[in-house]
Design a protein around this motif. Structure first.
Motif: not given
Length: 577
Positions: A236-246, A194-208
């Protein structure tokens, strides 16, 4: 001399010149051994055999000297020939032995290596370990854009974003564990990425400042769903395992809109489907709108200051901060400010909330009113809701290998003093579980028993079809409540939506409280809402007036679910009911 053994090493030195370097007679060195030119290529053995002797030691005993002369040529000054460099000079080096060629060859080899390093190492701004998981990032405008599913690279190392960094580390750790569990099961369990696509960089932020709280909550929701699958036994042969791509798309600064609407960056109103459809439906269903305007291009009208009706913000949450700053210039604030569900991302950001106008109340839409700590406990205690119980157990566990860094809902009284769930945690969890359950259902039907997992058996179209098929049979019941899709196109309908209110946006200690809730009627219908509970709920106007008196303004009436996503100024709407 060797430094380690202090023993002499043999070294052959050939010294050539036109004249004799010394007087061999006075130094006790045997006479020169004559060597004919034709004997040079034969190593001089013939001359050696007829010479006077094998040479002699130097005066200090550190060398053995054997003077030879090559006869048959004359010295330039007419003196005796003492040999010359013309005879022993080496041949000119071949073309490929020149330093210029060697340097050019090195540069030619470096050119493809630079491309390789850009692809596999991320370039100078986004360096990561190669050949470690699925990682592909590149620098775009100073941001590392791309994707990663391992600790070879994580997004955003800015100060203040430690929570975002740690949840990525947890996901990558669980990725490794999920892979190990899959291998240990003989690769029989479904393995889903499963791929999570989001905005994880680029915002002007303060250190805290935690500037990506909403995105962090969504990753937490995926981590909880991933943890749930990891806890299942290998049998549990039919229960999926999930790999997450950020995946990081970079900063998507949105533009604004006022009926006020806002659209995504580099998009027109027509290109931004999310906003354009909302504005279109607003115009269709509300006939007495005063105006519809683009906030960024038109700005805020002066008459909004102290407006006694309802001001509705619809559009992208990233413009809400600028909208509030414009309101901050007013001497008197509007009486009732209402915002769509996108603004819950803003409300999850403590730093942004602190910068809002002091004392300004806000009512905003929420899609997860049933996934707060208090609501989850109530669903478990009164309704025996197993889905709510499972989610509550997953987010509150204090097990050492838990998915969440800080357990939620551990306080005795609802959301406090324990850590609240976070609105987007439940939404992301439900999204993942909805998909995983469709994969599990498909796997049980299509693959041979006891066979290994074959990813080619199930494709995206099959999963999408299975989600809709299961929806017709029984809508999905999740942590955030019932999720149902329209039978014709997969449009979600019947979602439980609430209006939450805070009396002061800047007051971080005040949890939002629900002032109105509406639930879909289900059945795949696009329209229609129903009230919850056996007793009649007070109308929206009655509830908001109980919090703060209104003068000639009303919340949107029940049945107008599609208006929750639009920003409008409405002078008058008919009374609900």
């Amino acid at each position: 001399m060797r430094y380690e053994t202090e023993q002499w090493d043999p070294l052959l030195v050939v010294y050539a010149r036109r004249r004799r370097p010394w007087d061999t007679a006075t130094q006790g060195i045997p006479a020169l051994v004559p060597v004919r030119p034709e004997e040079v290529g034969q190593g001089g053995r013939a001359a050696w055999e007829r010479g006077p002797g094998p040479g002699g030691p130097a005066a200090d005993g550190t060398a053995w000297l054997l003077p030879v002369e090559i006869s048959g040529t004359s010295a330039p000054d007419g003196g005796e020939d003492g040999g010359g460099p013309l005879v022993i000079a080496p041949d000119a080096p071949r073309w490929y032995a020149h330093r210029t060629f060697a340097a050019a060859l090195c540069l030619a080899l470096l050119v493809p290596l630079l491309g390789w390093s850009q692809q596999w190492l991320g370039g100078p701004d986004c360096l990561h370990r190669p050949f470690s998981g699925q990682v592909s990032v590149r620098s775009v405008g100073g941001e590392c854009v791309g994707y990663s599913d391992s600790d070879a690279f994580r997004f955003n190392d800015q100060p203040g974003q430690e929570k975002l960094q740690r949840i990525q580390d947890k996901l990558f750790e669980q990725n490794r564990e999920a892979r190990e569990n899959w291998e240990s099961s003989g690769r029989r369990r479904p393995y889903v990425t499963i791929v999570h696509l989001g905005t994880l960089t680029g915002r002007n932020t303060n250190d805290d400042e935690e500037a990506y709280a909403a995105e962090r909550q969504e990753l937490e929701g995926l981590a909880v769903a991933q943890y749930q699958g990891i806890q299942q036994p290998a049998t549990a042969a039919d229960v999926p395992l999930m790999n997450v791509v950020v995946a990081n798309a970079g900063n998507q600064k949105a533009r604004g809109t006022r009926v006020y609407y806002t659209v995504g960056e580099r998009s027109s109103l027509q290109e931004d489907i999310y906003v354009s459809t909302l504005v279109e439906q607003l115009r269709e269903k509300v006939g007495n709108l005063e105006y519809v305007e683009d906030f960024e291009s038109k700005g805020l009208r002066k008459e909004e200051c102290g407006y006694r009706g309802m001001l509705f913000f619809a559009g992208r949450w990233s413009e809400f901060h600028d909208f509030l700053r414009a309101l901050d210039t007013c001497e008197e604030q509007p009486l009732l400010l209402v915002a769509d569900d996108s603004v819950n991302r803003y409300m999850a950001n403590p730093s942004l909330r602190r910068s809002a106008p002091a004392g300004l109340p806000l009512v905003f839409a929420s899609k997860a009113p049933l996934a707060t700590c208090e609501a989850l406990r109530l669903r478990v205690e009164k309704d025996g809701d197993r889905r709510a119980a499972k989610f509550l157990q997953l987010v509150s566990t204090d097990a050492e290998d838990r998915a969440l860094e800080k357990p939620r809902c551990t306080g005795p009284d609802g959301d406090g003093p324990g850590e609240p769930v976070g609105e987007r945690v439940g939404l992301a969890y439900d999204s993942a579980v909805l998909l995983l359950e469709a994969v599990e259902s498909l796997t049980a039907r299509v693959r041979p028993s006891d066979g290994p997992w074959n990813p080619r058996l199930i494709g995206p179209v099959a999963v999408h079809t299975e989600v809709l098929r299961r929806n017709l049979d029984r809508p999905f019941s999740g942590a955030t409540g019932r999720i149902e899709f329209h039978r014709d196109g997969g449009e979600p309908v019947g979602r439980t939506i609430s209006f939450l209110r805070v009396d002061d946006i800047t007051d971080l200690d005040e949890p939002p409280r629900e002032v109105f809730r509406c639930e879909g009627t289900g059945g795949g219908r696009r329209d229609g809402l129903r009230r919850t509970g056996r007793r009649r709920r007070p109308s929206a106007v009655e509830q908001v007036r109980a919090a703060r008196p209104l003068e000639g303004a009303h919340l949107l009436p029940p049945g107008r679910r599609d208006l929750l996503h639009v920003l409008a100024r409405v002078d008058h709407l008919p009374q609900p009911g």
